[in-house]
Scaffold this active site. Structure first.
Site, PDB file in Angstrom:
ATOM      1  N   CYS A 130      75.630  -1.925  12.553  1.00 28.81           N
ATOM      2  CA  CYS A 130      74.709  -2.229  11.442  1.00 28.81           C
ATOM      3  C   CYS A 130      73.866  -1.015  11.040  1.00 28.81           C
ATOM      4  O   CYS A 130      74.373  -0.157  10.337  1.00 28.81           O
ATOM      5  CB  CYS A 130      73.869  -3.457  11.779  1.00 28.81           C
ATOM      6  SG  CYS A 130      73.237  -4.249  10.291  1.00 28.81           S
ATOM      7  N   HIS A 185      76.770  -8.038  14.558  1.00 27.95           N
ATOM      8  CA  HIS A 185      75.985  -8.263  15.772  1.00 27.95           C
ATOM      9  C   HIS A 185      76.659  -9.403  16.531  1.00 27.95           C
ATOM     10  O   HIS A 185      77.757  -9.818  16.220  1.00 27.95           O
ATOM     11  CB  HIS A 185      74.557  -8.669  15.408  1.00 27.95           C
ATOM     12  CG  HIS A 185      73.805  -7.620  14.667  1.00 27.95           C
ATOM     13  ND1 HIS A 185      73.272  -6.516  15.296  1.00 27.95           N
ATOM     14  CD2 HIS A 185      73.473  -7.501  13.355  1.00 27.95           C
ATOM     15  CE1 HIS A 185      72.642  -5.775  14.394  1.00 27.95           C
ATOM     16  NE2 HIS A 185      72.753  -6.340  13.210  1.00 27.95           N
TER      17      HIS A 185
HETATM   18  N1  GLN Z   1      68.038  -2.012   8.017  1.00 26.51           N
HETATM   19  C1  GLN Z   1      69.407  -2.208   7.726  1.00 26.51           C
HETATM   20  C2  GLN Z   1      69.675  -3.184   6.605  1.00 26.51           C
HETATM   21  O1  GLN Z   1      68.945  -4.146   6.416  1.00 26.51           O
HETATM   22  C3  GLN Z   1      70.158  -2.589   8.979  1.00 26.51           C
HETATM   23  C4  GLN Z   1      69.844  -3.985   9.489  1.00 26.51           C
HETATM   24  C5  GLN Z   1      70.441  -4.273  10.841  1.00 26.51           C
HETATM   25  O2  GLN Z   1      70.743  -3.363  11.604  1.00 26.51           O
HETATM   26  N2  GLN Z   1      70.571  -5.544  11.160  1.00 26.51           N
HETATM   27  O3  GLN Z   1      70.636  -3.001   5.901  1.00 26.51           O
END
Ligand code: GLN
EC number: 6.3.5.13
Length: 233
Positions: free
Chosen positions: A91, A189
């Site tokens: 992510c 995730h």
């Molecule tokens: N901050 C990033 C986004 O919202 C990654 C989010 C995350 O790692 N869950 O795209």
């Protein structure tokens, strides 16, 4: 030889228990008699370049901006990647590994340049279960996980997608993740490796060069089937 797994900045990048990815790699090696250890690298500490596998998790925009600054100041992971170490980015990981990322507040930051990609903020958050089919026969079975991100990622010609999206959004509603050399990224995730042990074994194979004997773990298979059902497949 002990295979060392660097768990990189879990205090900044660890949404939804992403540290579990390092635990799965360690367990699946030790269960097979391959000595393995986790080296935790926290914010403020220098990043070793000697590890065999690097695991980076997800985090919100502010955390990932701090993380990219830290990793540029302490470039051990990038040095290791240059010599062929295995790197998993989840992510925020896929976003900071690219050339640049534009946050939800429209501020653009340079990335680590490990993969040929750029990320930008989408019009809405992508939240929910994801199901995707592996690209180029990289591994068997479906890839499943949970996504929660605003960012969208566009791959350049040097990066290949990890999978093709059936349910959910992934990078852009069409493809999910990225593979470039031994750097593998995903939006998923869950954490992703307990849910997709075949992906964990691919990373272990890259790191050790070993053909891996299958593991008989009914609980892991049950988790995969249960999550695939939850995702509607
Ligand atoms: N901050 C990033 C986004 O919202 C990654 C989010 C995350 O790692 N869950 O795209």
């Amino acid at each position: 030889m002990t295979v060392s797994i660097a768990l990189v900045l879990p205090d900044l990048l660890g949404t939804y228990g992403d540290f579990g990815n390092a635990v799965v790699l360690e367990k699946r090696m030790t269960w097979r008699g391959i000595p393995a250890e986790i080296v935790t690298v926290k914010f403020g500490e220098s990043v070793p370049s000697s590890c065999d596998i690097y695991v980076v998790g997800g985090g919100e925009d502010t955390a990932q901006t701090l993380a990219v600054r830290h990793l540029r100041e302490h470039p051990g992971m990038q040095r290791a990647a240059q010599r062929g170490a295995v790197v998993l980015g989840v992510c925020a990981g896929i976003q900071i590994f690219g050339e640049s990322f534009t946050r939800a507040d429209q501020v653009t930051h340079g990335g680590l340049g490990l993969i040929d990609s750029t990320s930008h903020a989408g019009g809405s958050r992508a939240i929910g279960e994801v199901v995707a089919t592996p690209a180029n026969g990289l591994f068997e079975g479906m890839l499943t996980g949970f996504e929660n991100h605003q960012g969208r990622t566009v791959l350049g010609p040097s990066a290949r997608p990890l999978a093709h999206v059936k349910v959910g959004t992934g990078n852009d509603g069409s493809v999910e993740g990225a593979v470039q050399g031994r750097i593998l990224c995903t939006y998923l995730h869950g954490p992703v490796l307990p849910r997709n042990p075949q992906l964990a074994d691919l990373l272990i194979k890259w790191a050790t060069g070993d053909e891996l004997a299958p593991l008989d773990l009914p609980a892991v298979d049950r988790l995969r089937v249960e999550r695939a059902k939850a995702a509607g497949v």
